[in-house]
Design a protein around this motif. Structure first.
Motif, PDB file in Angstrom:
ATOM      1  N   ILE A  96      32.017  52.078  46.892  1.00 12.93           N
ATOM      2  CA  ILE A  96      31.208  53.033  46.151  1.00 12.93           C
ATOM      3  C   ILE A  96      31.285  54.351  46.915  1.00 12.93           C
ATOM      4  O   ILE A  96      31.423  54.350  48.145  1.00 12.93           O
ATOM      5  N   SER A  97      31.229  55.483  46.193  1.00 10.85           N
ATOM      6  CA  SER A  97      31.450  56.754  46.853  1.00 10.85           C
ATOM      7  C   SER A  97      30.894  57.909  46.042  1.00 10.85           C
ATOM      8  O   SER A  97      30.759  57.816  44.818  1.00 10.85           O
ATOM      9  N   ASP A  98      30.654  59.026  46.750  1.00 15.22           N
ATOM     10  CA  ASP A  98      30.346  60.275  46.059  1.00 15.22           C
ATOM     11  C   ASP A  98      31.631  60.976  45.648  1.00 15.22           C
ATOM     12  O   ASP A  98      31.612  61.962  44.926  1.00 15.22           O
ATOM     13  N   GLY A  99      32.773  60.479  46.113  1.00 15.35           N
ATOM     14  CA  GLY A  99      34.070  61.042  45.765  1.00 15.35           C
ATOM     15  C   GLY A  99      34.401  62.327  46.499  1.00 15.35           C
ATOM     16  O   GLY A  99      35.456  62.910  46.285  1.00 15.35           O
ATOM     17  N   VAL A 100      33.515  62.775  47.366  1.00 14.20           N
ATOM     18  CA  VAL A 100      33.720  64.034  48.071  1.00 14.20           C
ATOM     19  C   VAL A 100      33.876  63.812  49.576  1.00 14.20           C
ATOM     20  O   VAL A 100      34.873  64.199  50.164  1.00 14.20           O
ATOM     21  N   LEU A 101      32.876  63.188  50.193  1.00 12.82           N
ATOM     22  CA  LEU A 101      32.888  63.022  51.642  1.00 12.82           C
ATOM     23  C   LEU A 101      32.664  61.598  52.132  1.00 12.82           C
ATOM     24  O   LEU A 101      33.151  61.235  53.203  1.00 12.82           O
ATOM     25  N   THR A 102      31.893  60.812  51.397  1.00 13.37           N
ATOM     26  CA  THR A 102      31.488  59.517  51.943  1.00 13.37           C
ATOM     27  C   THR A 102      31.740  58.365  50.980  1.00 13.37           C
ATOM     28  O   THR A 102      31.783  58.547  49.759  1.00 13.37           O
ATOM     29  N   ALA A 103      31.883  57.201  51.577  1.00 16.94           N
ATOM     30  CA  ALA A 103      32.045  55.976  50.791  1.00 16.94           C
ATOM     31  C   ALA A 103      31.429  54.821  51.564  1.00 16.94           C
ATOM     32  O   ALA A 103      31.212  54.891  52.775  1.00 16.94           O
ATOM     33  N   PHE A 104      31.183  53.752  50.848  1.00 21.26           N
ATOM     34  CA  PHE A 104      30.624  52.537  51.425  1.00 21.26           C
ATOM     35  C   PHE A 104      31.349  51.349  50.809  1.00 21.26           C
ATOM     36  O   PHE A 104      31.603  51.324  49.601  1.00 21.26           O
ATOM     37  N   ALA A 129      43.218  53.175  52.533  1.00 19.30           N
ATOM     38  CA  ALA A 129      44.303  54.131  52.307  1.00 19.30           C
ATOM     39  C   ALA A 129      43.983  55.053  51.132  1.00 19.30           C
ATOM     40  O   ALA A 129      44.323  56.238  51.153  1.00 19.30           O
ATOM     41  N   ALA A 130      43.307  54.528  50.136  1.00 19.49           N
ATOM     42  CA  ALA A 130      42.940  55.331  48.969  1.00 19.49           C
ATOM     43  C   ALA A 130      41.766  56.265  49.274  1.00 19.49           C
ATOM     44  O   ALA A 130      41.438  57.125  48.460  1.00 19.49           O
ATOM     45  N   ALA A 131      41.154  56.110  50.447  1.00 19.89           N
ATOM     46  CA  ALA A 131      39.993  56.927  50.821  1.00 19.89           C
ATOM     47  C   ALA A 131      40.300  57.851  51.997  1.00 19.89           C
ATOM     48  O   ALA A 131      39.385  58.357  52.646  1.00 19.89           O
ATOM     49  N   GLU A 132      41.563  58.099  52.259  1.00 20.24           N
ATOM     50  CA  GLU A 132      41.960  58.956  53.383  1.00 20.24           C
ATOM     51  C   GLU A 132      41.361  60.350  53.302  1.00 20.24           C
ATOM     52  O   GLU A 132      41.188  61.010  54.310  1.00 20.24           O
ATOM     53  N   HIS A 133      41.038  60.811  52.124  1.00 20.39           N
ATOM     54  CA  HIS A 133      40.500  62.167  51.934  1.00 20.39           C
ATOM     55  C   HIS A 133      39.001  62.259  52.238  1.00 20.39           C
ATOM     56  O   HIS A 133      38.450  63.357  52.242  1.00 20.39           O
ATOM     57  N   LEU A 134      38.360  61.134  52.497  1.00 15.37           N
ATOM     58  CA  LEU A 134      36.917  61.114  52.733  1.00 15.37           C
ATOM     59  C   LEU A 134      36.596  61.210  54.221  1.00 15.37           C
ATOM     60  O   LEU A 134      37.305  60.659  55.063  1.00 15.37           O
ATOM     61  N   TYR A 135      35.492  61.866  54.538  1.00 16.71           N
ATOM     62  CA  TYR A 135      35.034  62.002  55.921  1.00 16.71           C
ATOM     63  C   TYR A 135      34.664  60.658  56.526  1.00 16.71           C
ATOM     64  O   TYR A 135      35.042  60.335  57.653  1.00 16.71           O
ATOM     65  N   SER A 136      33.884  59.855  55.781  1.00 18.06           N
ATOM     66  CA  SER A 136      33.446  58.586  56.355  1.00 18.06           C
ATOM     67  C   SER A 136      33.497  57.478  55.316  1.00 18.06           C
ATOM     68  O   SER A 136      33.247  57.702  54.136  1.00 18.06           O
ATOM     69  N   VAL A 137      33.853  56.319  55.795  1.00 14.56           N
ATOM     70  CA  VAL A 137      33.786  55.088  54.998  1.00 14.56           C
ATOM     71  C   VAL A 137      33.013  54.093  55.841  1.00 14.56           C
ATOM     72  O   VAL A 137      33.441  53.715  56.933  1.00 14.56           O
ATOM     73  N   ASP A 138      31.850  53.699  55.351  1.00 13.53           N
ATOM     74  CA  ASP A 138      30.980  52.787  56.087  1.00 13.53           C
ATOM     75  C   ASP A 138      31.024  51.393  55.478  1.00 13.53           C
ATOM     76  O   ASP A 138      31.316  51.217  54.296  1.00 13.53           O
ATOM     77  N   LEU A 139      30.714  50.426  56.307  1.00 11.77           N
ATOM     78  CA  LEU A 139      30.680  49.026  55.906  1.00 11.77           C
ATOM     79  C   LEU A 139      29.676  48.354  56.826  1.00 11.77           C
ATOM     80  O   LEU A 139      29.662  48.640  58.024  1.00 11.77           O
ATOM     81  N   THR A 140      28.826  47.522  56.283  1.00 15.40           N
ATOM     82  CA  THR A 140      27.955  46.728  57.141  1.00 15.40           C
ATOM     83  C   THR A 140      28.395  45.279  57.049  1.00 15.40           C
ATOM     84  O   THR A 140      28.897  44.831  56.021  1.00 15.40           O
ATOM     85  N   CYS A 141      28.239  44.560  58.142  1.00 15.62           N
ATOM     86  CA  CYS A 141      28.642  43.160  58.146  1.00 15.62           C
ATOM     87  C   CYS A 141      27.742  42.390  59.104  1.00 15.62           C
ATOM     88  O   CYS A 141      27.042  42.977  59.935  1.00 15.62           O
ATOM     89  N   ASP A 142      27.776  41.102  58.970  1.00 11.11           N
ATOM     90  CA  ASP A 142      27.061  40.257  59.907  1.00 11.11           C
ATOM     91  C   ASP A 142      27.772  40.329  61.262  1.00 11.11           C
ATOM     92  O   ASP A 142      28.983  40.586  61.339  1.00 11.11           O
ATOM     93  N   GLU A 143      27.028  40.097  62.332  1.00 11.82           N
ATOM     94  CA  GLU A 143      27.558  40.217  63.691  1.00 11.82           C
ATOM     95  C   GLU A 143      28.814  39.367  63.899  1.00 11.82           C
ATOM     96  O   GLU A 143      29.736  39.782  64.599  1.00 11.82           O
ATOM     97  N   THR A 144      28.875  38.203  63.277  1.00 13.54           N
ATOM     98  CA  THR A 144      30.034  37.319  63.470  1.00 13.54           C
ATOM     99  C   THR A 144      31.327  37.932  62.907  1.00 13.54           C
ATOM    100  O   THR A 144      32.410  37.546  63.331  1.00 13.54           O
ATOM    101  N   LEU A 145      31.215  38.881  61.980  1.00 21.58           N
ATOM    102  CA  LEU A 145      32.403  39.497  61.387  1.00 21.58           C
ATOM    103  C   LEU A 145      32.821  40.792  62.080  1.00 21.58           C
ATOM    104  O   LEU A 145      33.870  41.354  61.765  1.00 21.58           O
TER     105      LEU A 145
END
Length: 172
Positions: A96-104, A129-145
Motif C-alpha cells: 500500500i502506498s501514497d505513490g509519492v514517497l512512502t509505502a508499506f 524493485a517496482a518501488a525504487e522511486h519511493l523514499y521509504s518502504v516499511d514492513l513489520t514482522c514478528d521477531e522470528t522473521l
C-alpha cells in the motif's frame, strides 16, 4: 496500460543459477525436471476467491478469501506467484502506498508446501524493485522473521502496531 516488465516471468523452483526468462523469449528448461514452474504476475484481474486458499497458516484468525481478495484488489501493488498451468496462487505480496514517497508491505505469504524455495524472496524483490522511486518502504514482522528480511536487505527499525484479530472474523 503500459507493458509490465515483471509480468509473465517464469522461474523454475529448485534452480541453483539465475536462469530466468520471459514467457515470449523461448522455452525454459528447469534444472530439476520434476520441479514445478512458477509464474510471477502483477495481473490480479482473473483472481477469484477459490485461488487464494491455504494462506495465513499459524495466524490466530485468518482473513476470509473474500477479505483477502478485496485487500489485493485495493493494494497499490501486488505480485502473485502461481504454478504454471494453474490459477491457484502459491504466494503473494502486496504493497500500500501514497505513490509519492512512502509505502508499506502488509503481507508476504507463501503456501507451506512452497516455502523454502525462494518464492517469498522473489516476490519481495519484485515488489521492492517496482518501488525504487519511493523514499521509504516499511514492513513489520514478528521477531522470528527479522533475520529473513534482514537477509533480503531490509533494516530493522522501531515500530508499533495494533492488531484487532476479531475484525478478521467479521466481528466489528
Amino acid at each position: 496500460m503500459a507493458a509490465d516488465p515483471f509480468n509473465a516471468v517464469i522461474v523454475a523452483i529448485g534452480e541453483v543459477s539465475a536462469t530466468k526468462g520471459h514467457a515470449d523469449s523461448g522455452r525454459l528448461t528447469p534444472l530439476c525436471q520434476d520441479a514445478p514452474v512458477i509464474l510471477y504476475s502483477t495481473d490480479i484481474s482473473i483472481l477469484a476467491e477459490k485461488d487464494l486458499c491455504g494462506f495465513f497458516v499459524g495466524w490466530p484468525s485468518s482473513p476470509t478469501p473474500a477479505q483477502h481478495l478485496a485487500v489485493l484488489r485495493g493494494s497499490y501493488r501486488v505480485v502473485i506467484a502461481r504454478e504454471a498451468g494453474s490459477h491457484h496462487v502459491v504466494g503473494f505480496v502486496n504493497m500500500i502506498s501514497d505513490g509519492v514517497l512512502t509505502a508499506f508491505i502488509p503481507w508476504l505469504e507463501v503456501l507451506p508446501d512452497y516455502q523454502g524455495k525462494g518464492i517469498g524472496s522473489e516476490l519481495l524483490r519484485r515488489v521492492l524493485a517496482a518501488a525504487e522511486h519511493l523514499y521509504s518502504v516499511d514492513l513489520t514482522c514478528d521477531e522470528t522473521l527479522r533475520p529473513y528480511y534482514e537477509g533480503l536487505g531490509m533494516q530493522a527499525v522501531t515500530g508499533m502496531a495494533v492488531r484487532r484479530w476479531h475484525v478478521l472474523n467479521g466481528d466489528s
